[in-house]
Design a protein around this motif. Structure first.
Motif, PDB file in Angstrom:
ATOM      1  N   GLU A 230      -2.082  15.874 -21.776  1.00  0.00           N
ATOM      2  CA  GLU A 230      -1.666  16.081 -20.382  1.00  0.00           C
ATOM      3  C   GLU A 230      -1.486  14.758 -19.669  1.00  0.00           C
ATOM      4  O   GLU A 230      -2.272  13.832 -19.872  1.00  0.00           O
ATOM      5  CB  GLU A 230      -2.730  16.903 -19.639  1.00  0.00           C
ATOM      6  N   TYR A 231      -0.460  14.725 -18.833  1.00  0.00           N
ATOM      7  CA  TYR A 231      -0.255  13.554 -17.982  1.00  0.00           C
ATOM      8  C   TYR A 231      -1.002  13.747 -16.670  1.00  0.00           C
ATOM      9  O   TYR A 231      -1.130  14.873 -16.187  1.00  0.00           O
ATOM     10  CB  TYR A 231       1.233  13.337 -17.709  1.00  0.00           C
ATOM     11  N   ASN A 232      -1.496  12.651 -16.119  1.00  0.00           N
ATOM     12  CA  ASN A 232      -2.244  12.722 -14.858  1.00  0.00           C
ATOM     13  C   ASN A 232      -1.606  11.879 -13.766  1.00  0.00           C
ATOM     14  O   ASN A 232      -2.283  11.428 -12.854  1.00  0.00           O
ATOM     15  CB  ASN A 232      -3.682  12.245 -15.084  1.00  0.00           C
ATOM     16  N   PHE A 233      -0.295  11.656 -13.875  1.00  0.00           N
ATOM     17  CA  PHE A 233       0.351  10.862 -12.826  1.00  0.00           C
ATOM     18  C   PHE A 233       0.295  11.573 -11.486  1.00  0.00           C
ATOM     19  O   PHE A 233       0.145  10.950 -10.442  1.00  0.00           O
ATOM     20  CB  PHE A 233       1.799  10.575 -13.201  1.00  0.00           C
ATOM     21  N   ASP A 234       0.431  12.901 -11.563  1.00  0.00           N
ATOM     22  CA  ASP A 234       0.467  13.685 -10.334  1.00  0.00           C
ATOM     23  C   ASP A 234      -0.962  13.867  -9.808  1.00  0.00           C
ATOM     24  O   ASP A 234      -1.509  14.950  -9.795  1.00  0.00           O
ATOM     25  CB  ASP A 234       1.105  15.047 -10.647  1.00  0.00           C
TER      26      ASP A 234
ATOM     27  N   GLY B 276       3.824  10.488  -3.641  1.00  0.00           N
ATOM     28  CA  GLY B 276       3.505  11.812  -4.158  1.00  0.00           C
ATOM     29  C   GLY B 276       4.690  12.458  -4.857  1.00  0.00           C
ATOM     30  O   GLY B 276       4.593  12.934  -5.984  1.00  0.00           O
ATOM     31  N   GLU B 277       5.848  12.436  -4.168  1.00  0.00           N
ATOM     32  CA  GLU B 277       7.046  13.049  -4.747  1.00  0.00           C
ATOM     33  C   GLU B 277       7.462  12.339  -6.023  1.00  0.00           C
ATOM     34  O   GLU B 277       7.787  12.964  -7.037  1.00  0.00           O
ATOM     35  CB  GLU B 277       8.214  12.992  -3.750  1.00  0.00           C
ATOM     36  N   GLY B 278       7.444  11.012  -5.965  1.00  0.00           N
ATOM     37  CA  GLY B 278       7.858  10.232  -7.129  1.00  0.00           C
ATOM     38  C   GLY B 278       6.977  10.525  -8.328  1.00  0.00           C
ATOM     39  O   GLY B 278       7.471  10.694  -9.443  1.00  0.00           O
ATOM     40  N   LEU B 279       5.674  10.613  -8.083  1.00  0.00           N
ATOM     41  CA  LEU B 279       4.747  10.860  -9.182  1.00  0.00           C
ATOM     42  C   LEU B 279       4.932  12.257  -9.761  1.00  0.00           C
ATOM     43  O   LEU B 279       4.812  12.472 -10.965  1.00  0.00           O
ATOM     44  CB  LEU B 279       3.300  10.673  -8.704  1.00  0.00           C
ATOM     45  N   GLN B 280       5.243  13.189  -8.885  1.00  0.00           N
ATOM     46  CA  GLN B 280       5.448  14.558  -9.356  1.00  0.00           C
ATOM     47  C   GLN B 280       6.664  14.629 -10.275  1.00  0.00           C
ATOM     48  O   GLN B 280       6.628  15.253 -11.349  1.00  0.00           O
ATOM     49  CB  GLN B 280       5.646  15.467  -8.142  1.00  0.00           C
ATOM     50  N   ILE B 281       7.746  13.941  -9.880  1.00  0.00           N
ATOM     51  CA  ILE B 281       8.947  13.914 -10.725  1.00  0.00           C
ATOM     52  C   ILE B 281       8.643  13.240 -12.056  1.00  0.00           C
ATOM     53  O   ILE B 281       9.032  13.716 -13.125  1.00  0.00           O
ATOM     54  CB  ILE B 281      10.097  13.196  -9.986  1.00  0.00           C
ATOM     55  N   LEU B 282       7.921  12.130 -11.976  1.00  0.00           N
ATOM     56  CA  LEU B 282       7.569  11.399 -13.192  1.00  0.00           C
ATOM     57  C   LEU B 282       6.746  12.284 -14.125  1.00  0.00           C
ATOM     58  O   LEU B 282       6.989  12.342 -15.334  1.00  0.00           O
ATOM     59  CB  LEU B 282       6.777  10.139 -12.811  1.00  0.00           C
TER      60      LEU B 282
END
Lengths: 293, 294, 451
Positions: C239-243, C431-437
């Motif tokens: 799992e990624y945790n960027f978001d 926040g938005e950028g991280l969600q897209i990433l």
């Protein structure tokens, strides 16, 4: 054998080296890359057919669309400016100047010196505080921008840099200028044409084949511009210099998305073909071939 | 034949360097503009040489010092031995010389076919030829690699040399443009005289194309000399590496030696400069063809 | 190399690297004969009776590896190594060769997951288990993270034994500013205070000295992982945790340093550093504080102005736990699926874990390799000033993590770097950028897991 058939065979004989090369080294790679463009392919595992998915995804990829815009900007500004600069320099160098060979070499040398070796120099030229360019602008009272740091000015910076690399076109124009028959100038002089008119009516028409060559190869190269941004800006700031092939290359060889990269390549291919066809169609009106048979 | 003689005989037949500007003022302006532009274009070279003569700690001083003192000439012998400079140079020549021969052979013939023989399908074939330039190398590289592997060529210089014997669209296009400017009457007259197509190519067209042939030679030499990605991808033994690959060793992440790198770069471009000067001789000699009388 | 030596000895600290060996290596193959098709029978499928040839591609550090390979052949005369320095495009070269069916036997990359996750590597757990030479205890545990993927090991940390995340300070500027080097910044507020004291902006708004260059090694998402105490990718749950709040906070911290002088100025300091070994403005003395890895002390020693001195310390903890975060990046050697001599390749891999090999590489190139026992045998204080921080950091750091075993590491790095810049310029909301990433990486990960 009809004369037409004979001419056709003669032509084939002459172009046979290229035909062999095309069949041997191009057809298979071209078709294979076309096939890849319909697959998910990471270069390590067999490609997986996904139909038009890559092409559809491209239309929604904001980074891709951004790269398209950046590339069009670069093409539109760098190509005409490059051809113009090259022609002017070649024209000056074709005068009976002293040290002609040395001067010609100076204009060619930026191509020989690798950009990776001069990247720091360029940083200094474009530096907003103590850079050469802004120092010159300050002399005429202009406060220069932060060239490579600004998303607005980063592309113009690379266009300006590109002008340093016109030495190849300069040589081609010089070679073309060798071919302008002296007699034509003499005739124009007799007719009382002044210097400007002689350039416009004699020199330029006679080098139009070289102009077409420079324009078209310049366009093809500009659509695929890569090294400058790769070395100088890495695509930044904020993706303002992320050009088409830079993005393509990263997808293919860094992000394991060769299928996606291939679909990008084929869209580019299509676009460049269209531009080339248009340029060739119109060129009949302005390119003068002394030997067109 | 009259037209042939008119076009091809005598030193005045072709304009070489011509005085298209007239007045002394115009000439002075031309000189000044030329000198300013030349100074700007000389900057990268000057900077490279200047950096090669610095002690390492001065490389990054900003604003830069343009003339370091004392001059560190020993960077040159150091750079020469830091990488196997001589054998990398020989390696590169082993690729460059056959490549140039291959390009001159294949592209002149092909360009002649495209430019001087009016035959059915010619323009379509020419366009296909051009289109090979339009697809980014990044996506054809792997399939090309597969071909070379099946031919058993990987790890040798053959992938870098052989394709040049089979044409290159850039040079074919360039040569075609020049061949097209040569008056067709020359060919027609020669045909009337019973000259074969190959004879026309070799005895009329090529001699009239010296400047562009010199340009092609220089371009190809420079291309091979600075080519980085293709040799890196296709060569598998470090001892076969080219000079462009060797130059990257100066800037190892753990030990970047900028002054040596610049000395290496300066030495590496000398062969290109030599070829440039030789090529320019062909320009200066120009076209002094004495015609094909008879 | 005489002047280089003189200069180095004048600076008294510098180990002269083994340039003589390069020359010897060059002489051995000079003038190189033109390779002919068919030269490489052993590689192209018809192995000669006993002789084995192994291709080994690595990124940096040329002559050291050549010497190490020669040493290996001394012990194993039937195996000839063909080492090759591929530089910054080693991944590209490897992918192209693999795709064309002509891969090398061994390759050196900073982590195994991208190739292992796509079926291109040979797992080495069984080899490790039955080996009498390899002792996993002798590696930094954080370095070993680089060889993991999906519960198996796919290589060994062969080519780098130090750490990659330090806060470098220009001591001249620090002293001029009257800052106390015994009380280095321990959180980002203090770092701001230091940056403020160090930065010098003239009346025209030009940045003469940049207080803190926030990018450097901090463009690696792994570095922010350890600084914020939150792994950007979990290699066990995939799992990624960027978001997450932690990464949003990381981007805000980064932005706060862009805002000090303006994003364009920060970006300008970065221009022309792409692909270059050291940030040139730092070497020019134009930057007060910056981040760098184990290569930074040596690069600065070789290239910075002679009167400049640099110090190194931990980057502040962004998690507010008062810990000392340290990122243990490395270079791992791995065996490619498709090697015709896997056992021999393993023998070499095994050999890279010996002190004898490490010593030879070091003696020749000064390159400090993977194992604890070897590093303990070195006297760091005799090397580049500040280098000892990158050794002691591994044991003194209180949050020492390795690289994420992320098969999309290259994509994550590139996209995170771009996002950091976009947030810095204020064009994207963190926040938005991280969600897209996060979504993008998750999609790519699904492809890896599906295959």
């Amino acid at each position: 054998m009809t004369p037409g058939a004979k001419r056709f065979l003669t032509m084939l004989a002459f172009i046979s080296p290229w035909i062999l090369g095309f069949l041997g080294f191009f057809v298979y790679p071209l078709l294979l890359s076309l096939y890849y463009s319909f697959t998910e392919y990471n270069l390590l595992q067999p490609p997986k057919f996904v139909g038009l998915t890559n092409y559809v995804n491209l239309t929604e990829d904001s980074h891709y669309l951004n790269a398209v815009g950046n590339t069009l900007y670069f093409v539109v500004f760098s190509v005409p400016l490059g051809v113009l600069t090259a022609f002017i320099i070649a024209f000056l160098l074709n005068q009976q100047l002293r040290l002609r060979v040395l001067l010609r070499m100076i204009f060619y040398i930026p191509i020989v010196v690798p950009i990776s070796a001069t990247a720091i120099l360029w940083m200094w030229i474009f530096n907003s505080n103590w850079g050469l360019l802004n120092n010159l602008l300050a002399l005429i009272g202009i406060q220069g921008p932060s060239w490579l740091g600004s998303p607005t000015w980063s592309k113009p910076s690379l266009v300006i840099m590109q002008l340093w690399l016109v030495g190849g076109s300069v040589l081609i124009f010089l070679a073309a200028l060798q071919d302008v028959p002296r007699a034509l100038y003499d005739a124009a002089m007799v007719d009382g044409a002044n210097a400007v008119r002689r350039v416009w009516h004699v020199t330029i028409p006679m080098v139009t084949p070289a102009i077409l060559f420079s324009l078209l190869t310049g366009l093809i190269a500009a659509f695929q511009t890569f090294a400058n941004a790769w070395i100088m800006t890495g695509g930044g700031p904020i993706r303002s210099t992320e050009f088409y092939v830079l993005y393509l290359y990263e997808n293919g060889f860094r992000f394991f998305r060769m299928g996606y990269a291939s679909s990008m390549a084929w869209i580019l291919f299509g676009a460049v073909v269209v531009v080339t066809v248009i340029l060739f169609r119109t060129s009949a009106r302005w390119v003068y071939y002394g030997g067109e048979g | 034949m009259a037209i042939i003689e008119k076009l091809t005989t005598g030193p005045a037949a072709q304009g070489r360097t011509v005085q298209t500007g007239g007045s002394a003022l115009g000439k002075a302006v031309a000189y000044l503009a030329g000198l300013i532009a030349a100074a700007a274009f000389a900057l990268p070279f000057f900077w490279m040489v200047s950096t090669s003569l610095k002690v390492p700690g001065d490389v990054f001083i900003s604003p830069p010092t343009w003339i370091p003192w004392p001059l560190q000439w020993q960077t040159y012998p150091e750079a020469w031995t830091f990488i196997p400079f001589f054998s990398y140079t020989i390696n590169t020549l082993q690729i460059a010389i056959p490549s140039i021969i291959g390009i001159l052979f294949s592209c002149t013939l092909t360009a002649y076919g495209f430019a001087r023989i009016r035959a059915w399908g010619r323009d379509v074939l020419f366009f296909i030829c051009l289109s090979t330039m339009m697809i980014p190398w990044a996506v054809t590289m792997v399939p090309v690699f597969v071909i070379f592997k099946n031919l058993g060529w990987t790890g040798t210089y053959l992938p870098l040399i052989v394709p040049n014997f089979l044409g290159s669209a850039f040079y074919i296009f360039l040569l075609r443009q020049f061949f097209l400017t040569i008056p067709m009457e020359l060919s027609d007259a020669a045909r009337v005289d019973g000259c074969s197509e190959l004879g026309i190519f070799a005895r009329i067209i090529l001699p009239l194309s010296k400047p562009v042939l010199a340009t092609v030679t220089l371009f190809e030499f420079n291309r091979v000399w600075s080519d980085y990605l293709a040799p890196l991808i296709f060569l598998t033994r470090q001892e076969h590496f080219t000079i462009a690959l060797g130059l990257t060793y100066f800037l190892d992440r753990d030990r970047p030696l900028w002054n040596l790198a610049m000395a290496g770069n300066t030495m590496a471009i000398l062969p290109v400069i030599i070829v440039f000067v030789l090529a320019q001789r062909a320009f200066i000699e120009g076209i002094t063809l004495t015609g094909i009388k008879g | 190399m005489r002047t280089q030596e003189q200069r180095l000895s004048r600076r008294t600290f510098l180990k002269v690297t083994g340039m003589g060996v390069t020359i010897a290596a060059a002489a051995a193959c000079a003038p190189a004969a033109a390779p002919q098709a068919g030269d490489d029978e052993t590689v192209s499928g018809q192995p000669a009776a006993e002789q084995i040839d192994l291709d080994y591609w690595y990124i940096w550090g040329g002559e050291g590896q050549v010497a190490g390979c020669d040493l290996f052949t001394e012990h194993n005369p039937h195996i000839t190594m063909h080492p090759l320095t591929a530089g910054g495009v080693i991944l590209d070269k490897t992918l192209a060769a693999f795709a064309a069916g002509d891969p090398p036997d061994l390759v050196d990359l900073i982590l195994c997951a991208p190739l292992a996750g796509r079926g291109a590597l040979i797992a080495v757990d069984d080899y490790i288990e039955s080996s009498s030479v390899v002792d996993l205890e002798n590696y930094q545990s954080a370095h070993l993270e680089a060889v993991n993927w999906a519960g198996e090991r796919w290589g060994l940390p062969a080519n780098e034994g130090l750490g990659w995340l330090g806060l470098a300070r220009n001591r001249n500027l620090v002293q001029e500013a009257g800052l106390d080097e015994d009380a280095l910044p321990t959180d980002f507020d203090e770092l701001h205070a230091w940056a403020g004291a160090l930065e010098e902006i003239d009346d025209d708004g030009n940045v003469q000295v940049l207080g803190m260059d926030i990018r450097g090694i901090l463009t690696y998402p792994d570095c922010w992982s350890v600084v914020m105490g939150k792994r950007y990718f979990d290699g066990e749950t995939f799992e990624y945790n960027f978001d997450s709040d932690e990464f949003a906070e990381a981007l805000q911290i980064s932005k706060s340093f862009y805002d000090r002088v303006g994003a364009e100025k920060i970006a300008e300091f970065k221009a022309a550093q792409e692909g270059q070994p050291i940030p040139s403005p730092s070497a020019a003395g134009k930057v007060g504080l910056f981040t760098g890895g184990s290569w930074t002390p040596g690069s600065l020693a070789l290239n910075a102005r002679e009167d400049l001195e640099f110090g190194f310390s931990f980057v502040p903890d962004g998690a507010g736990e008062g810990k000392s975060p340290f990122f243990a990046g490395t270079h791992t050697a791995m065996i490619l699926n498709g090697s015709e001599n896997v056992d021999a390749a393993w023998q070499f891999l095994e050999f890279t874990s010996t002190d004898e090999y490490n010593r030879r590489v070091y003696d020749v190139s000064g390159f400090i390799m993977g194992t604890k026992s070897f590093i303990e045998s070195l006297d760091m204080s005799s090397l580049y000033p500040g280098l000892d921080f990158y050794t002691s950091g591994l044991s003194e750091g209180t949050r020492v993590w390795g690289i994420a075993s992320d098969p999309n590491w290259y994509l994550a790095w590139d996209e995170f770097l771009a996002l950091e810049e976009e947030v810095g310029f204020g064009t994207t909301d963190p926040g938005e950028g991280l969600q897209i990433l996060q979504e993008k990486l998750t999609t790519e990960l699904a492809k890896v897991l599906d295959a």
